[in-house]
Scaffold this motif. Sequence first.
Motif, PDB file in Angstrom:
ATOM      1  N   ARG A 185       3.497   7.354  -0.678  1.00 39.20           N
ATOM      2  CA  ARG A 185       3.116   8.013  -1.925  1.00 39.20           C
ATOM      3  C   ARG A 185       3.478   9.509  -1.980  1.00 39.20           C
ATOM      4  NH1 ARG A 185      -0.471   6.642  -5.845  1.00 39.20           N
ATOM      5  NH2 ARG A 185      -1.576   5.163  -4.507  1.00 39.20           N
TER       6      ARG A 185
ATOM      7  N   GLU B 157      -0.191   4.156   0.410  1.00 36.44           N
ATOM      8  CA  GLU B 157      -0.737   5.069   1.412  1.00 36.44           C
ATOM      9  C   GLU B 157      -0.431   4.582   2.823  1.00 36.44           C
ATOM     10  OE1 GLU B 157      -1.943   7.929   0.751  1.00 36.44           O
ATOM     11  OE2 GLU B 157      -1.908   7.645  -1.424  1.00 36.44           O
TER      12      GLU B 157
ATOM     13  N   LYS C 299       3.352   7.599   5.184  1.00 33.49           N
ATOM     14  CA  LYS C 299       2.858   7.192   3.867  1.00 33.49           C
ATOM     15  C   LYS C 299       3.947   7.389   2.818  1.00 33.49           C
ATOM     16  CE  LYS C 299      -1.853   8.564   5.082  1.00 33.49           C
ATOM     17  NZ  LYS C 299      -3.014   9.414   4.718  1.00 33.49           N
TER      18      LYS C 299
ATOM     19  N   ASP D 215       0.827  -1.202   0.000  1.00 31.79           N
ATOM     20  CA  ASP D 215       0.000   0.000   0.000  1.00 31.79           C
ATOM     21  C   ASP D 215       0.864   1.257   0.000  1.00 31.79           C
ATOM     22  OD1 ASP D 215      -1.941   1.889   0.246  1.00 31.79           O
ATOM     23  OD2 ASP D 215      -2.764   1.144   2.137  1.00 31.79           O
TER      24      ASP D 215
END
Length: 211
Positions: free
Chosen positions: A200, A178, A198, A176
């Motif tokens: 990203r 995020e 996170k 993931d």
Amino acid sequence: DPDEFQAHDLKGVFFAEKKGGRLFLANSGHDFNGYQICRKCGRSFNGPPSHRIHETPWGTKCAGNVLCVDLAHEFHTDILQLRFHGCTPEAPDIRDRSFWLSFVTTFLNGVSDSLNIDASDLGGIYHGWSEESFIGELVVYDRIPGGAGHIRRIVDKLEIVLQAGLERVSKCKCPDLEASCYACLRNYDNQFYWEELKRRPVIEWLSRILL
């Protein structure tokens, strides 16, 4: 002082070094409630004790005053301040807590990966340029009192450090973007805000300023 900042060879980045700078660290406890500590024996309590007489950490009785305090420490070491306000795009402002927490760890990992500096030798934080400013800057400090020369190496190899940090977060196999994992961002020092780390936002921003 603003006049101490210099333009780095990496476009849009400005930096200031402070040899033997003074760093003040404070810990106000969970939710800034402070710590209940006896000033005589040093015992800590989860809340104000119901009786003045209490047991010391080594089993004797103590009648010392229990006060609510913050814990603080001041030491002298080498400090580096990095500003990215000239980059395209600029770094998000400090109200984006998730980005800055993630970027601090990304940067320190980049230093460790590229310069073979033990992660425990450095610390990092972020804050605004002033109490009124939301424009953020990264502050990296040498945890070895008096400094061990790491700060100058970081300045000299800044682009390599940022590239190594980007590689760590972009090539991590956690599923993931995020979120984060132990291989990219999570460690013992940032355990209290793992859910805010996170990959990203850091990947997207670093990828653009390092073109």
